[in-house]
Motif scaffolding. Structure first.
Motif, PDB file in Angstrom:
ATOM      1  N   LEU A   1       0.826  -1.197   0.000  1.00  0.00           N
ATOM      2  CA  LEU A   1       0.000   0.000   0.000  1.00  0.00           C
ATOM      3  C   LEU A   1       0.868   1.258   0.000  1.00  0.00           C
ATOM      4  CD1 LEU A   1      -3.045   0.807   0.163  1.00  0.00           C
ATOM      5  CD2 LEU A   1      -2.736   0.917   2.627  1.00  0.00           C
ATOM      6  N   GLN A   2       1.892   1.264   0.837  1.00  0.00           N
ATOM      7  CA  GLN A   2       2.772   2.433   0.905  1.00  0.00           C
ATOM      8  C   GLN A   2       3.498   2.671  -0.408  1.00  0.00           C
ATOM      9  OE1 GLN A   2       3.794   4.855   3.988  1.00  0.00           O
ATOM     10  NE2 GLN A   2       3.515   5.582   1.926  1.00  0.00           N
ATOM     11  N   ASN A   3       3.751   1.622  -1.175  1.00  0.00           N
ATOM     12  CA  ASN A   3       4.483   1.762  -2.432  1.00  0.00           C
ATOM     13  C   ASN A   3       3.677   2.423  -3.545  1.00  0.00           C
ATOM     14  OD1 ASN A   3       6.927   0.791  -1.508  1.00  0.00           O
ATOM     15  ND2 ASN A   3       6.389  -1.335  -1.940  1.00  0.00           N
ATOM     16  N   MET A   4       2.397   2.720  -3.298  1.00  0.00           N
ATOM     17  CA  MET A   4       1.623   3.486  -4.281  1.00  0.00           C
ATOM     18  C   MET A   4       2.274   4.842  -4.526  1.00  0.00           C
ATOM     19  SD  MET A   4      -2.277   2.606  -3.022  1.00  0.00           S
ATOM     20  CE  MET A   4      -2.977   4.042  -3.812  1.00  0.00           C
ATOM     21  N   LYS A   5       3.050   5.328  -3.570  1.00  0.00           N
ATOM     22  CA  LYS A   5       3.706   6.636  -3.724  1.00  0.00           C
ATOM     23  C   LYS A   5       4.741   6.633  -4.849  1.00  0.00           C
ATOM     24  CE  LYS A   5       7.450   5.913  -0.445  1.00  0.00           C
ATOM     25  NZ  LYS A   5       8.155   6.371   0.731  1.00  0.00           N
ATOM     26  N   ASN A   6       5.145   5.442  -5.295  1.00  0.00           N
ATOM     27  CA  ASN A   6       6.168   5.346  -6.345  1.00  0.00           C
ATOM     28  C   ASN A   6       5.621   5.516  -7.754  1.00  0.00           C
ATOM     29  OD1 ASN A   6       8.132   4.886  -4.374  1.00  0.00           O
ATOM     30  ND2 ASN A   6       7.695   2.694  -4.371  1.00  0.00           N
ATOM     31  N   ASN A   7       4.295   5.427  -7.926  1.00  0.00           N
ATOM     32  CA  ASN A   7       3.676   5.664  -9.232  1.00  0.00           C
ATOM     33  C   ASN A   7       2.304   6.281  -8.978  1.00  0.00           C
ATOM     34  OD1 ASN A   7       2.633   5.721 -11.794  1.00  0.00           O
ATOM     35  ND2 ASN A   7       3.209   3.625 -12.313  1.00  0.00           N
ATOM     36  N   LEU A   8       2.237   7.588  -8.934  1.00  0.00           N
ATOM     37  CA  LEU A   8       1.046   8.310  -8.529  1.00  0.00           C
ATOM     38  C   LEU A   8      -0.052   8.361  -9.588  1.00  0.00           C
ATOM     39  CD1 LEU A   8       2.849  11.227  -6.677  1.00  0.00           C
ATOM     40  CD2 LEU A   8       1.633   9.304  -5.636  1.00  0.00           C
ATOM     41  N   SER A   9       0.230   7.933 -10.809  1.00  0.00           N
ATOM     42  CA  SER A   9      -0.791   7.960 -11.858  1.00  0.00           C
ATOM     43  C   SER A   9      -1.313   6.568 -12.210  1.00  0.00           C
ATOM     44  CB  SER A   9      -0.230   8.635 -13.116  1.00  0.00           C
ATOM     45  OG  SER A   9       0.872   7.900 -13.623  1.00  0.00           O
ATOM     46  N   ALA A  10      -0.892   5.555 -11.494  1.00  0.00           N
ATOM     47  CA  ALA A  10      -1.293   4.176 -11.799  1.00  0.00           C
ATOM     48  C   ALA A  10      -2.697   3.886 -11.269  1.00  0.00           C
ATOM     49  CB  ALA A  10      -0.294   3.198 -11.198  1.00  0.00           C
ATOM     50  N   ASP A  11      -3.244   2.773 -11.709  1.00  0.00           N
ATOM     51  CA  ASP A  11      -4.547   2.291 -11.272  1.00  0.00           C
ATOM     52  C   ASP A  11      -4.322   1.116 -10.329  1.00  0.00           C
ATOM     53  OD1 ASP A  11      -5.847   4.152 -12.970  1.00  0.00           O
ATOM     54  OD2 ASP A  11      -5.580   2.794 -14.659  1.00  0.00           O
ATOM     55  N   TYR A  12      -4.868   1.221  -9.100  1.00  0.00           N
ATOM     56  CA  TYR A  12      -4.609   0.233  -8.058  1.00  0.00           C
ATOM     57  C   TYR A  12      -5.882  -0.498  -7.646  1.00  0.00           C
ATOM     58  CZ  TYR A  12      -0.131   2.586  -7.601  1.00  0.00           C
ATOM     59  OH  TYR A  12       1.103   3.115  -7.861  1.00  0.00           O
ATOM     60  N   VAL A  13      -5.715  -1.767  -7.287  1.00  0.00           N
ATOM     61  CA  VAL A  13      -6.805  -2.597  -6.794  1.00  0.00           C
ATOM     62  C   VAL A  13      -6.321  -3.299  -5.537  1.00  0.00           C
ATOM     63  CG1 VAL A  13      -8.290  -4.573  -7.303  1.00  0.00           C
ATOM     64  CG2 VAL A  13      -7.729  -2.952  -9.117  1.00  0.00           C
ATOM     65  N   LEU A  14      -7.137  -3.255  -4.477  1.00  0.00           N
ATOM     66  CA  LEU A  14      -6.801  -3.923  -3.226  1.00  0.00           C
ATOM     67  C   LEU A  14      -7.372  -5.340  -3.270  1.00  0.00           C
ATOM     68  CD1 LEU A  14      -5.420  -3.265  -0.523  1.00  0.00           C
ATOM     69  CD2 LEU A  14      -7.653  -2.540   0.336  1.00  0.00           C
ATOM     70  N   ASP A  15      -6.510  -6.346  -3.133  1.00  0.00           N
ATOM     71  CA  ASP A  15      -6.936  -7.740  -3.255  1.00  0.00           C
ATOM     72  C   ASP A  15      -7.272  -8.400  -1.927  1.00  0.00           C
ATOM     73  OD1 ASP A  15      -6.888  -8.008  -6.021  1.00  0.00           O
ATOM     74  OD2 ASP A  15      -4.757  -8.487  -6.059  1.00  0.00           O
ATOM     75  N   ASN A  16      -6.859  -7.808  -0.804  1.00  0.00           N
ATOM     76  CA  ASN A  16      -7.091  -8.395   0.506  1.00  0.00           C
ATOM     77  C   ASN A  16      -7.276  -7.293   1.542  1.00  0.00           C
ATOM     78  OD1 ASN A  16      -6.425 -11.332  -0.001  1.00  0.00           O
ATOM     79  ND2 ASN A  16      -4.518 -10.376  -0.671  1.00  0.00           N
ATOM     80  N   ASP A  17      -7.822  -7.673   2.692  1.00  0.00           N
ATOM     81  CA  ASP A  17      -7.820  -6.759   3.824  1.00  0.00           C
ATOM     82  C   ASP A  17      -6.366  -6.510   4.231  1.00  0.00           C
ATOM     83  OD1 ASP A  17     -10.571  -6.934   3.816  1.00  0.00           O
ATOM     84  OD2 ASP A  17     -10.711  -8.106   5.661  1.00  0.00           O
ATOM     85  N   ILE A  18      -6.104  -5.324   4.793  1.00  0.00           N
ATOM     86  CA  ILE A  18      -4.758  -4.997   5.257  1.00  0.00           C
ATOM     87  C   ILE A  18      -4.830  -4.603   6.730  1.00  0.00           C
ATOM     88  CG2 ILE A  18      -2.854  -3.346   5.088  1.00  0.00           C
ATOM     89  CD1 ILE A  18      -3.313  -3.227   2.113  1.00  0.00           C
ATOM     90  N   ASP A  19      -4.069  -5.294   7.555  1.00  0.00           N
ATOM     91  CA  ASP A  19      -3.910  -4.900   8.952  1.00  0.00           C
ATOM     92  C   ASP A  19      -2.734  -3.933   9.003  1.00  0.00           C
ATOM     93  OD1 ASP A  19      -3.486  -4.536  11.631  1.00  0.00           O
ATOM     94  OD2 ASP A  19      -3.382  -6.666  12.131  1.00  0.00           O
ATOM     95  N   ALA A  20      -3.030  -2.653   9.165  1.00  0.00           N
ATOM     96  CA  ALA A  20      -2.002  -1.604   9.137  1.00  0.00           C
ATOM     97  C   ALA A  20      -1.496  -1.254  10.533  1.00  0.00           C
ATOM     98  CB  ALA A  20      -2.551  -0.366   8.437  1.00  0.00           C
ATOM     99  N   THR A  21      -1.731  -2.114  11.507  1.00  0.00           N
ATOM    100  CA  THR A  21      -1.277  -1.851  12.877  1.00  0.00           C
ATOM    101  C   THR A  21       0.202  -1.492  12.957  1.00  0.00           C
ATOM    102  OG1 THR A  21      -3.005  -3.307  13.745  1.00  0.00           O
ATOM    103  CG2 THR A  21      -1.165  -2.800  15.216  1.00  0.00           C
ATOM    104  N   PRO A  22       1.089  -2.159  12.195  1.00  0.00           N
ATOM    105  CA  PRO A  22       2.518  -1.806  12.285  1.00  0.00           C
ATOM    106  C   PRO A  22       2.850  -0.366  11.884  1.00  0.00           C
ATOM    107  CG  PRO A  22       2.267  -3.965  11.269  1.00  0.00           C
ATOM    108  CD  PRO A  22       0.891  -3.359  11.375  1.00  0.00           C
ATOM    109  N   THR A  23       1.930   0.344  11.175  1.00  0.00           N
ATOM    110  CA  THR A  23       2.238   1.715  10.749  1.00  0.00           C
ATOM    111  C   THR A  23       2.455   2.654  11.933  1.00  0.00           C
ATOM    112  OG1 THR A  23      -0.137   2.246  10.513  1.00  0.00           O
ATOM    113  CG2 THR A  23       1.032   1.497   8.537  1.00  0.00           C
ATOM    114  N   GLU A  24       1.986   2.270  13.110  1.00  0.00           N
ATOM    115  CA  GLU A  24       2.175   3.098  14.301  1.00  0.00           C
ATOM    116  C   GLU A  24       3.662   3.275  14.632  1.00  0.00           C
ATOM    117  OE1 GLU A  24       0.462   3.560  18.841  1.00  0.00           O
ATOM    118  OE2 GLU A  24      -0.020   1.772  17.691  1.00  0.00           O
TER     119      GLU A  24
END
Length: 187
Positions: A1-24
């Motif tokens: 998810l964080q790597n979306m910043k590397n291509n800001l004009s691309a089209d993205y699809v989320l394939d699974n739930d993401i537990d983002a707890t480690p982002t803290e």
């Protein structure tokens, strides 16, 4: 998810739930880095496919804070569920989008819950909608939203379309249920 910043004009699809707890613990306690800023905005599309992003954490003393920090798109952002997020910024702060600017895209079937806070232009889903003919539909927020100053809203902090006087507004079939507090222009 964080790597979306590397291509800001691309089209993205989320394939699974993401537990983002480690982002803290990321970036010295600042958490997730918002995708796009005013110099390099996100212009792609994002389809969450009704998956959840759970426990996303952002704590930054900057403007344009959210999963997507600054958005300019004619495409769609849809089907994204942000649950139990903890997001703090300066101004233009929202769970999904900090600022969407000069956009004709669509935002649909998105939701947020958790805690969103900042100084001004703070919203449960979007901090600021500016000069847009975009459509925001079938979205909701149950997030608790607080701003220390003005333009604080349960769904959108600031809807600013002065260049479009004949445009009746882009929000359809949306609602907010969280607690909202601020100094002035609060809804």
């Amino acid at each position: 998810l964080q790597n979306m910043k590397n291509n800001l004009s691309a089209d993205y699809v989320l394939d699974n739930d993401i537990d983002a707890t480690p982002t803290e613990d990321w970036n010295g306690g600042q958490g997730f880095e918002p995708i796009g800023n005013s110099s390099n905005p996100f212009s792609g599309s994002f389809d969450g496919q009704n998956h959840k992003i759970i426990n996303l954490y952002i704590s930054r003393s900057i403007d344009n804070v959210g999963l997507l920090g600054y958005v300019i798109t004619s495409k769609e952002i849809k089907n994204v569920k942000l649950e139990n997020c903890d997001i703090t910024g300066n101004s233009k702060v929202g769970a999904l989008i900090g600022t969407i600017y000069n956009s004709s895209g669509k935002i649909s079937n998105c939701s947020s819950s958790g805690v969103i806070s900042g100084k001004y232009r703070v919203g449960g889903l979007i901090g600021r909608v500016n000069k847009c003919t975009c459509e925001i539909s079938n979205c909701y927020s149950s997030a608790n939203v607080s701003g220390s100053d003005y333009y604080v809203g349960g769904l959108i902090g600031d809807l600013f379309n002065y260049d479009y006087p004949n445009y009746n507004g882009p929000v359809k079939n949306c609602y907010a249920t969280g607690n909202v507090s601020g100094r002035s222009v609060v809804g």
